[in-house]
Design an enzyme around this catalytic site. Structure first.
Site, PDB file in Angstrom:
ATOM      1  N   HIS A  79      -9.879  65.198  60.015  1.00 10.97           N
ATOM      2  CA  HIS A  79     -11.122  65.992  60.021  1.00 10.97           C
ATOM      3  C   HIS A  79     -11.020  67.163  59.036  1.00 10.97           C
ATOM      4  O   HIS A  79     -11.988  67.506  58.365  1.00 10.97           O
ATOM      5  CB  HIS A  79     -11.417  66.521  61.425  1.00 10.97           C
ATOM      6  CG  HIS A  79     -11.676  65.426  62.432  1.00 10.97           C
ATOM      7  ND1 HIS A  79     -12.440  64.329  62.138  1.00 10.97           N
ATOM      8  CD2 HIS A  79     -11.259  65.250  63.721  1.00 10.97           C
ATOM      9  CE1 HIS A  79     -12.498  63.521  63.185  1.00 10.97           C
ATOM     10  NE2 HIS A  79     -11.784  64.053  64.155  1.00 10.97           N
ATOM     11  N   ARG A 120     -22.391  54.752  54.627  1.00 13.80           N
ATOM     12  CA  ARG A 120     -21.391  54.873  55.697  1.00 13.80           C
ATOM     13  C   ARG A 120     -20.036  54.485  55.115  1.00 13.80           C
ATOM     14  O   ARG A 120     -19.899  53.419  54.510  1.00 13.80           O
ATOM     15  CB  ARG A 120     -21.708  53.984  56.900  1.00 13.80           C
ATOM     16  CG  ARG A 120     -20.664  54.175  58.002  1.00 13.80           C
ATOM     17  CD  ARG A 120     -21.020  53.491  59.298  1.00 13.80           C
ATOM     18  NE  ARG A 120     -20.057  53.895  60.325  1.00 13.80           N
ATOM     19  CZ  ARG A 120     -20.319  53.988  61.615  1.00 13.80           C
ATOM     20  NH1 ARG A 120     -21.520  53.713  62.070  1.00 13.80           N
ATOM     21  NH2 ARG A 120     -19.383  54.362  62.472  1.00 13.80           N
ATOM     22  N   ASN A 138     -12.024  59.428  59.339  1.00 14.88           N
ATOM     23  CA  ASN A 138     -11.073  60.550  59.319  1.00 14.88           C
ATOM     24  C   ASN A 138      -9.819  60.227  60.129  1.00 14.88           C
ATOM     25  O   ASN A 138      -8.701  60.520  59.714  1.00 14.88           O
ATOM     26  CB  ASN A 138     -11.715  61.812  59.915  1.00 14.88           C
ATOM     27  CG  ASN A 138     -12.852  62.340  59.068  1.00 14.88           C
ATOM     28  OD1 ASN A 138     -13.022  61.919  57.932  1.00 14.88           O
ATOM     29  ND2 ASN A 138     -13.628  63.253  59.620  1.00 14.88           N
ATOM     30  N   ASN A 143     -20.022  62.124  70.662  1.00 11.66           N
ATOM     31  CA  ASN A 143     -18.669  62.584  70.307  1.00 11.66           C
ATOM     32  C   ASN A 143     -18.023  63.475  71.361  1.00 11.66           C
ATOM     33  O   ASN A 143     -16.813  63.718  71.318  1.00 11.66           O
ATOM     34  CB  ASN A 143     -18.674  63.309  68.943  1.00 11.66           C
ATOM     35  CG  ASN A 143     -18.808  62.380  67.760  1.00 11.66           C
ATOM     36  OD1 ASN A 143     -19.314  62.752  66.706  1.00 11.66           O
ATOM     37  ND2 ASN A 143     -18.351  61.133  67.902  1.00 11.66           N
ATOM     38  N   ASP A 169     -17.285  58.472  58.122  1.00 11.90           N
ATOM     39  CA  ASP A 169     -16.400  57.801  59.077  1.00 11.90           C
ATOM     40  C   ASP A 169     -15.019  57.556  58.466  1.00 11.90           C
ATOM     41  O   ASP A 169     -14.905  57.368  57.254  1.00 11.90           O
ATOM     42  CB  ASP A 169     -17.057  56.467  59.481  1.00 11.90           C
ATOM     43  CG  ASP A 169     -16.479  55.924  60.776  1.00 11.90           C
ATOM     44  OD1 ASP A 169     -15.666  56.619  61.423  1.00 11.90           O
ATOM     45  OD2 ASP A 169     -16.834  54.789  61.136  1.00 11.90           O
ATOM     46  N   TRP A 205      -7.606  57.705  58.408  1.00 11.20           N
ATOM     47  CA  TRP A 205      -6.956  58.335  57.247  1.00 11.20           C
ATOM     48  C   TRP A 205      -5.703  59.080  57.708  1.00 11.20           C
ATOM     49  O   TRP A 205      -4.640  58.972  57.086  1.00 11.20           O
ATOM     50  CB  TRP A 205      -7.937  59.303  56.586  1.00 11.20           C
ATOM     51  CG  TRP A 205      -7.441  59.971  55.340  1.00 11.20           C
ATOM     52  CD1 TRP A 205      -7.591  59.542  54.054  1.00 11.20           C
ATOM     53  CD2 TRP A 205      -6.723  61.214  55.268  1.00 11.20           C
ATOM     54  NE1 TRP A 205      -7.007  60.431  53.187  1.00 11.20           N
ATOM     55  CE2 TRP A 205      -6.466  61.459  53.893  1.00 11.20           C
ATOM     56  CE3 TRP A 205      -6.247  62.134  56.214  1.00 11.20           C
ATOM     57  CZ2 TRP A 205      -5.773  62.591  53.461  1.00 11.20           C
ATOM     58  CZ3 TRP A 205      -5.556  63.258  55.781  1.00 11.20           C
ATOM     59  CH2 TRP A 205      -5.326  63.478  54.408  1.00 11.20           C
ATOM     60  N   GLU A 254     -32.300  52.427  51.958  1.00 13.89           N
ATOM     61  CA  GLU A 254     -31.300  51.474  51.456  1.00 13.89           C
ATOM     62  C   GLU A 254     -29.956  51.867  52.064  1.00 13.89           C
ATOM     63  O   GLU A 254     -29.656  53.051  52.196  1.00 13.89           O
ATOM     64  CB  GLU A 254     -31.212  51.544  49.919  1.00 13.89           C
ATOM     65  CG  GLU A 254     -32.470  51.110  49.213  1.00 13.89           C
ATOM     66  CD  GLU A 254     -32.810  49.638  49.457  1.00 13.89           C
ATOM     67  OE1 GLU A 254     -31.888  48.843  49.715  1.00 13.89           O
ATOM     68  OE2 GLU A 254     -34.006  49.299  49.393  1.00 13.89           O
TER      69      GLU A 254
HETATM   70  C1  FPP Z   1     -15.735  60.163  62.108  1.00 10.59           C
HETATM   71  O1  FPP Z   1     -14.408  59.785  61.829  1.00 10.59           O
HETATM   72  C2  FPP Z   1     -15.874  61.577  61.813  1.00 10.59           C
HETATM   73  C3  FPP Z   1     -16.324  62.505  62.714  1.00 10.59           C
HETATM   74  C4  FPP Z   1     -16.720  62.204  64.090  1.00 10.59           C
HETATM   75  C5  FPP Z   1     -16.371  63.919  62.331  1.00 10.59           C
HETATM   76  C6  FPP Z   1     -16.925  64.162  60.999  1.00 10.59           C
HETATM   77  C7  FPP Z   1     -16.639  65.534  60.596  1.00 10.59           C
HETATM   78  C8  FPP Z   1     -16.217  65.899  59.364  1.00 10.59           C
HETATM   79  C9  FPP Z   1     -16.037  64.960  58.242  1.00 10.59           C
HETATM   80  C10 FPP Z   1     -15.983  67.289  59.040  1.00 10.59           C
HETATM   81  C11 FPP Z   1     -17.298  68.006  59.101  1.00 10.59           C
HETATM   82  C12 FPP Z   1     -17.287  69.234  58.394  1.00 10.59           C
HETATM   83  C13 FPP Z   1     -18.094  70.260  58.702  1.00 10.59           C
HETATM   84  C14 FPP Z   1     -18.199  71.318  57.726  1.00 10.59           C
HETATM   85  C15 FPP Z   1     -18.865  70.380  59.961  1.00 10.59           C
HETATM   86  P1  FPP Z   1     -13.535  59.228  63.020  1.00 10.59           P
HETATM   87  O2  FPP Z   1     -12.792  60.359  63.623  1.00 10.59           O
HETATM   88  O3  FPP Z   1     -14.379  58.459  63.981  1.00 10.59           O
HETATM   89  O4  FPP Z   1     -12.556  58.271  62.245  1.00 10.59           O
HETATM   90  P2  FPP Z   1     -11.933  56.914  62.790  1.00 10.59           P
HETATM   91  O5  FPP Z   1     -13.089  55.967  62.997  1.00 10.59           O
HETATM   92  O6  FPP Z   1     -11.039  56.502  61.672  1.00 10.59           O
HETATM   93  O7  FPP Z   1     -11.184  57.243  64.044  1.00 10.59           O
END
Ligand code: FPP
Length: 258
Positions: free
Chosen positions: A47, A201, A32, A78, A30, A35, A220
């Site tokens: 991402h 997480r 991305n 999602n 979580d 960030w 855990e």
């Molecule tokens: C949550 O962060 C992340 C996701 C829903 C996508 C996760 C995917 C990746 C890390 C890349 C996966 C890679 C492959 C190879 C399939 P968010 O977007 O909810 O972040 P936020 O809570 O800060 O908005």
């Protein structure tokens, strides 16, 4: 709290109990979007960077002797995100595997996927199936992507399958057990490592978000403030150290407490 760190960024292995590495680690990746926002970049840039972290952590987990690494890459919820973001996320497996499969093979890592993959775009399905095929001979860590996965839906599917078997006369009500339900979950082929020992997480949120509801019963949990694109092998080792400091009792008592 971070302790002594080697110049190359790793915690000395002596600080980790190498006999007590969690066999199955599951991660809710979580943060991305946050960030990217912090850098005034579009969410998808987060991402993209998150995908780089997947590479780093796959290698780090495999090097530590982890048996299964399950990553929550896309949930059944999602799809509610903006169309452009969903499309970007759907294209990520192809980007990831195109670049990374040789390295996975080099590290003896086998790819697996769990989720309602038949609902994914054809190109995503193909990328995943190709990666599974190309790594099927690997005998080391299993890299298990949860793609279009939801924990409640998984339980409903398992129960539906059991009811169907009962309707066909192949199963009696008294035969239904925790073991049998486990065997009908999407993690069944990970046996003996179906249930995560450790759930991590990132991003400071402290929720399960419909991830592995059945399998997390005795896991855990380590919640960390770090955003997924910033997560690295030092953070992974910190999470494992925190796991190693826990007293896992599975509802019972440890010998010394008896
Ligand atoms: C949550 O962060 C992340 C996701 C829903 C996508 C996760 C995917 C990746 C890390 C890349 C996966 C890679 C492959 C190879 C399939 P968010 O977007 O909810 O972040 P936020 O809570 O800060 O908005």
């Amino acid at each position: 709290m971070f302790t002594k760190i080697f110049k190359n960024g790793t915690v000395p292995e002596t600080q980790l109990d190498m006999q007590n590495i969690p066999a199955h680690i599951a991660i809710i990746m979580d943060g991305n979007g946050r960030w990217a926002k912090k850098r005034h970049m579009p969410r998808v840039a987060g991402h993209k960077q998150g995908m780089e972290t997947v590479k780093t952590i796959t290698k780090a987990a495999s090097d530590l002797g982890v048996k299964v690494l399950t990553l929550y890459a896309f949930s059944t919820e999602n799809w509610k995100r903006p169309e452009g973001e969903v499309k970007y996320l759907m294209d990520l497996p192809e980007k990831f595997f195109n670049k990374f499969v040789p390295e996975l093979i080099e590290n003896n890592v086998r790819v697996k996927v769990m989720g309602y993959t038949e609902q994914l775009p054809a190109s995503t399905q193909k990328a995943v199936l190709d990666a599974i095929e190309q790594t099927k001979h690997c005998t080391g860590m299993v890299l298990n992507f949860a793609l279009n996965y939801g924990g409640r839906a998984e339980i409903v599917t398992a129960v539906t399958n059991l009811v169907q078997k009962a309707n066909e006369g192949q199963l009696a009500a008294q035969e239904v057990s925790e073991e049998l339900l486990s065997q009908h979950m999407m993690t069944a082929d990970l046996a003996p490592y179906t249930d995560p020992d450790l759930l991590i997480r990132t991003s400071g949120e402290e929720r399960i978000s419909n991830f592995l509801l059945w399998q997390l019963a005795y896991s855990e949990m380590v919640f960390m403030d770090i955003l997924w694109p910033d997560f690295d092998q030092v953070a992974l080792q910190e999470a494992i150290k925190s796991y190693q400091a826990r007293n896992r009792r599975f509802g019972g008592l440890k010998e010394e407490e008896e």
